[in-house]
Design a protein around this motif. Sequence first.
Motif, PDB file in Angstrom:
ATOM      1  N   TRP A 167       0.858  -1.180   0.000  1.00 49.90           N
ATOM      2  CA  TRP A 167       0.000   0.000   0.000  1.00 49.90           C
ATOM      3  C   TRP A 167       0.898   1.235   0.000  1.00 49.90           C
ATOM      4  O   TRP A 167       1.692   1.437   0.910  1.00 49.90           O
ATOM      5  CB  TRP A 167      -0.923   0.026   1.213  1.00 49.90           C
ATOM      6  N   GLY A 226      -3.363  -6.170   5.243  1.00 51.82           N
ATOM      7  CA  GLY A 226      -4.504  -5.716   4.464  1.00 51.82           C
ATOM      8  C   GLY A 226      -5.308  -6.873   3.933  1.00 51.82           C
ATOM      9  O   GLY A 226      -4.932  -8.047   4.071  1.00 51.82           O
ATOM     10  N   ARG A 286      -9.847   3.688   1.468  1.00 51.05           N
ATOM     11  CA  ARG A 286      -8.490   3.745   1.985  1.00 51.05           C
ATOM     12  C   ARG A 286      -8.466   3.271   3.435  1.00 51.05           C
ATOM     13  O   ARG A 286      -9.490   3.295   4.127  1.00 51.05           O
ATOM     14  CB  ARG A 286      -7.966   5.183   1.899  1.00 51.05           C
ATOM     15  N   PRO A 287      -7.303   2.841   3.933  1.00 54.98           N
ATOM     16  CA  PRO A 287      -7.212   2.492   5.357  1.00 54.98           C
ATOM     17  C   PRO A 287      -7.570   3.687   6.244  1.00 54.98           C
ATOM     18  O   PRO A 287      -7.283   4.832   5.900  1.00 54.98           O
ATOM     19  CB  PRO A 287      -5.737   2.114   5.527  1.00 54.98           C
ATOM     20  N   ASN A 339     -10.177   1.259  10.870  1.00 56.03           N
ATOM     21  CA  ASN A 339      -9.851   0.018  10.160  1.00 56.03           C
ATOM     22  C   ASN A 339      -8.584   0.234   9.357  1.00 56.03           C
ATOM     23  O   ASN A 339      -8.616   0.633   8.193  1.00 56.03           O
ATOM     24  CB  ASN A 339     -11.002  -0.404   9.244  1.00 56.03           C
ATOM     25  N   PRO A 340      -7.411  -0.010   9.987  1.00 50.16           N
ATOM     26  CA  PRO A 340      -6.135   0.283   9.312  1.00 50.16           C
ATOM     27  C   PRO A 340      -5.754  -0.725   8.232  1.00 50.16           C
ATOM     28  O   PRO A 340      -4.730  -0.548   7.572  1.00 50.16           O
ATOM     29  CB  PRO A 340      -5.123   0.247  10.463  1.00 50.16           C
ATOM     30  N   LEU A 341      -6.525  -1.774   8.051  1.00 46.42           N
ATOM     31  CA  LEU A 341      -6.203  -2.752   7.020  1.00 46.42           C
ATOM     32  C   LEU A 341      -6.459  -2.158   5.640  1.00 46.42           C
ATOM     33  O   LEU A 341      -7.475  -1.507   5.406  1.00 46.42           O
ATOM     34  CB  LEU A 341      -7.046  -4.009   7.191  1.00 46.42           C
ATOM     35  N   ARG A 342      -5.508  -2.384   4.723  1.00 48.01           N
ATOM     36  CA  ARG A 342      -5.716  -1.929   3.350  1.00 48.01           C
ATOM     37  C   ARG A 342      -6.924  -2.645   2.748  1.00 48.01           C
ATOM     38  O   ARG A 342      -7.147  -3.826   2.961  1.00 48.01           O
ATOM     39  CB  ARG A 342      -4.472  -2.236   2.506  1.00 48.01           C
ATOM     40  N   ARG A 343      -7.705  -1.923   1.965  1.00 51.79           N
ATOM     41  CA  ARG A 343      -8.913  -2.488   1.372  1.00 51.79           C
ATOM     42  C   ARG A 343      -8.581  -3.368   0.160  1.00 51.79           C
ATOM     43  O   ARG A 343      -7.510  -3.256  -0.431  1.00 51.79           O
ATOM     44  CB  ARG A 343      -9.868  -1.363   0.968  1.00 51.79           C
TER      45      ARG A 343
END
Length: 467
Positions: free
Chosen positions: A128, A135, A165-166, A170-174
């Motif tokens: 990312w 992610g 986007r993160p 929710n910091p996980l990449r989409r």
Amino acid sequence: MSNNNTRRTFIKQAGMGLLALPAASLAVNMPVTNHASNAPVLAQVKKLVLNIRDFGAVGDGQTKDMQAIQQTIDRCSVLGGGIVLVPAGNYLTGAIQLRSLVTLNLEKDAVIIGSPDLKDYAVMQVRWEGKWIQGYSGLIYAVGAKSIAIQGAGKIMGSTVVGGRPTADNPLRRPALIEPIDCTGVEFSGFSTEYRVMWSIHLTYCNAVTIKNLHIRSTGGNGDGIDVDSCENVTIDGCDIATGDDCISLKSGRGMEGYTLLRTTQNVHISNCTFADSIFACIGIGSETSGGIRNVTIENCKFTAAKTFALYMKSNVGRGAFVENISVNNIEVTGMEGGLLRFNLSGSGLQDQVPVPGLEGIPTTKNFSFTNIKVTDVPVLVDGVGVHPSKPLDGFTLSNISGTCKKGISLANIKNAKISGINVKGYTGPLLSTYNVTGNGLESAAALPQPKTPDMIPVPATPYQLK
């Protein structure tokens, strides 16, 4: 009965069982004897074809078919590879993993539809903005696979719910739509895609990639069409791409992580494509360039719309590495809100948390060539002032440019420039303005004020360690 007789009986029974299998199951080459020479040769066996309907896929757009699709792919792979057939229907699915030696064949009117539930996507290490982070996998993804393909006249659609986007919550990449990672021998051809607010095709650490005749639609936010991320030997041909962000983006990592890994994007050939962008550029090179980008050819393409420039070369102080051997030839450019070409090689994109320090952190740039280009009413022909004076661009060719523009060419901090055959009309002000530029074809250039230059990154007290 002796052990040897037991073994012979088992082998005989097992052999009879193999003879009972359908011919299509025998996907591997089987050795037979050439009696004339008494040497083994390979018999030609029909390629395995498995239909996802035979493994339980429903295709009604409501039932989640990911288990049936994944089972078909897995079985095809373990039986030696072949074709997984997706017949007409609407197949709702979460993430599915493509395996080695498997071709996913999307028949006409076959549509793979991404689940709106993030729980249906695998969580793994993904790229990312030039960094490896946690992610969600792509809707269709592969890891370490060889000889994989998606082909046919069908369609792959992502869910708008899972794009974006993160965030802090929710910091996980989409999920990307299609995402092969560390794969060799990748082919995508013939199908169409529809997604938004996230990338359509994201290639990471891949080698020997062919993308042909795709129809890609990705609008409304960070919706790149094709991202080539630290890959080599990539061919993109005959594609029609309209996106909300870059139609094609070439990148190779950011900051000391990308610089230490040094996975270069190289040997990329883009041809016979049509591009339209509504938020940024048609083709972006960078800004994540810390692994280096080299040997890129773009030719015989049409650029029909862009919010900024048709071609945008971008990097930053703190990236390090290089961008070199970029060749653009025989293109047509219309509908630009910014212009034909911009260099922003010393101040583009997010600064990394751990940038490459000192002079080493300023990207080395050389051998950029732009020839045989037709432009129609572009606001700016070339904005080429974003080059750091500590490392001037070495080798810049601009020749045989025709059409209409409102403003000409501005260049700074370039050596070995070659400017010729600039036959454009409609501009105001000087056709060519330069600062600290040497080379040929500069005789009538107007003086350009010295551009502002960002400072180099200080050397940290503690050396960087990859972790």
